[in-house]
Design a protein around this motif. Sequence first.
Motif, PDB file in Angstrom:
ATOM      1  N   SER A  61       0.836  -1.193   0.000  1.00 34.99           N
ATOM      2  CA  SER A  61       0.000   0.000   0.000  1.00 34.99           C
ATOM      3  C   SER A  61       0.873   1.247   0.000  1.00 34.99           C
ATOM      4  O   SER A  61       1.852   1.325   0.739  1.00 34.99           O
ATOM      5  CB  SER A  61      -0.899  -0.013   1.237  1.00 34.99           C
ATOM      6  N   GLY A  62       0.520   2.223  -0.826  1.00 33.65           N
ATOM      7  CA  GLY A  62       1.301   3.451  -0.899  1.00 33.65           C
ATOM      8  C   GLY A  62       0.972   4.408   0.229  1.00 33.65           C
ATOM      9  O   GLY A  62       1.683   5.377   0.470  1.00 33.65           O
ATOM     10  N   SER A  63      -0.123   4.147   0.950  1.00 28.34           N
ATOM     11  CA  SER A  63      -0.560   5.063   2.003  1.00 28.34           C
ATOM     12  C   SER A  63       0.314   4.917   3.249  1.00 28.34           C
ATOM     13  O   SER A  63       0.892   3.869   3.512  1.00 28.34           O
ATOM     14  CB  SER A  63      -2.022   4.770   2.355  1.00 28.34           C
ATOM     15  N   GLN A  64       0.372   5.998   4.021  1.00 31.00           N
ATOM     16  CA  GLN A  64       1.112   5.975   5.274  1.00 31.00           C
ATOM     17  C   GLN A  64       0.357   5.141   6.311  1.00 31.00           C
ATOM     18  O   GLN A  64       0.943   4.583   7.219  1.00 31.00           O
ATOM     19  CB  GLN A  64       1.277   7.418   5.765  1.00 31.00           C
ATOM     20  N   TYR A  65      -0.999   5.079   6.161  1.00 31.58           N
ATOM     21  CA  TYR A  65      -1.813   4.397   7.167  1.00 31.58           C
ATOM     22  C   TYR A  65      -2.243   3.019   6.702  1.00 31.58           C
ATOM     23  O   TYR A  65      -2.500   2.802   5.523  1.00 31.58           O
ATOM     24  CB  TYR A  65      -3.045   5.247   7.494  1.00 31.58           C
TER      25      TYR A  65
END
Lengths: 274, 293
Positions: free
Chosen positions: A38-42
């Motif tokens: 996943s590219g998201s921080q979360y």
Amino acid sequence: MKATSKFLTGERVLIVYAIFFLLFLYIPVLFLPLFSFSGSQYMTFPITDWTLERYVTMWKKTKLLEALYASIKVGIFASVISTILGILVARAMTRYLFPLKRTVMGFILLPMVFPEIIMGVGLLIFVIFVGMQLSLITVTAGHILICLPFSTVILISRFEGFDRSLEEASLDLGENAWQTFRRITFPIVGSGILASLLLTFTISFDEFLIAFFLSGDDPTLPIYIYGQLRHVKNIPYMLSLGSIILLVSFVTISFAEWIRRRGMSSKKVYGLFE
Amino acid sequence: MAHIIENLLSRNDTTKAYSLLSPSLLLLIFVFAFPIFFLVAYSFWTQDYVYVDTTLTLENYKIVVNKASYHALIKRSLIISSLTTLVTVLLAYPMAYFVAFVVKDHKLLWLIALTIPFWTSYLLRVFAWKLILGYNGVINGSLSNLGLIDNPLSFLLYNPFAVFVTLAHAWSAFAILPIYVSLEKIDRSLLEAAADLGDSAFRRFWRITFPLSFPGVLAASMIIFIPTTGDFITPKLVGGSEGIMVANLIQVMFGKANNWPLGSSLAIITMTIVTLSVICFVVISRWLISRIK
């Protein structure tokens, strides 16, 4: 007839339970590889931008590579030494009757159930008291200690099925000791030795607490990961690193467990804890 | 004459055995026995700023005995690990029973599937739970993305419950193996005989299977109870200040607080309490089992 169908209902309930148990065992761990893409921080659903970026860029971190190299070094020494010691112990335990046999066995297996924190601080005190430096050598010594019970148990269950008359026959027929070892002993116990090497390497590679107290300025990989978990921005890299570790250990362990148990009778299929 | 030869032979066996064992015994003495000995010694010494005063004293033990916050921490560790032990053994028993009695064809595959988590990185398994239960973690983040909650559910992470869930998950595979071994050893003809004599399935289980598998249950309980009481990484990662356990305090004494003697006495006291609890547990449960038989 009625009794049979009742029994089968019980079995069906158990099958459903077993499947849920396996899911419970595996699903939490699978979040690691899942969110590593996943590219998201979360770490939240739904995952919108999929990426391989972390898998590519993490290799640029020199500290990571140093820690990886440290862990591999420690793992190789710890697994080879504990397996050699384990072979000697297994040989003594399966061949000879001697006084205090059970006590000695209990002593060798004790680190398996001993709280690691206590072994860790005890070793720290001892190392400092005798004036040694904390280093990867002290970590390796600690790892040999915790690997030895495992290599011993794995190898004893291999050596137990070993028919000694095969060796005697070989010697009687004129083979020398080395040839006998190479052609009789090794092929029979070899799979146990390989399994012991792989499993003790995995134990050492993943070990945290002993290394936490004894590694000094040279962190092993688990110590490095632990340090990175404190910074939120580094966590995604730990997901990709963790996923690779999980994948490699999954393959190694499956292989080791397969060669270890292959050819063993079903009663002895689980040699550990017997 | 015969017994002299026999004696000689057995002495020979003893020499051979101990020469094979000697490297391992030396390792255990230097890397295990000596460290524990020094840990005990340290617990009777005191920290005097940077130096350690080696006069023997019970000072550290007095501190631990008189400090209520230490008691609370030790009590919490024991409660969490007892609960973890109880739940994991209860969850693992049916699973072990299933592999021992129901699985016929792919036993090896099942056993390997159940053993793999046992060997994989403990740190990563605990880390996974931090991701799941965290403020911005899988559960909270997904629920708020779906619009079901406005603020993260703070009760998920950083409390004793999170420690308990994580420990129960991390250790459940460990309980299966010893229980499985003891179930597998049970002579099936005993069960058939009981069935022929008219015992119900429940009675067969309660009077034969369960008592005979009890050594496995006992082994599983100890394998889980002893290490979880002294667990460091789980309370550290998911426990927060509410969920820290005694191992975290010991680590602080050897780290930031730099009071090794006090840390040592805490370690010794914890170890003693764990050993005594295990002994009590074994004695009581053996007695209970003998009542069933």
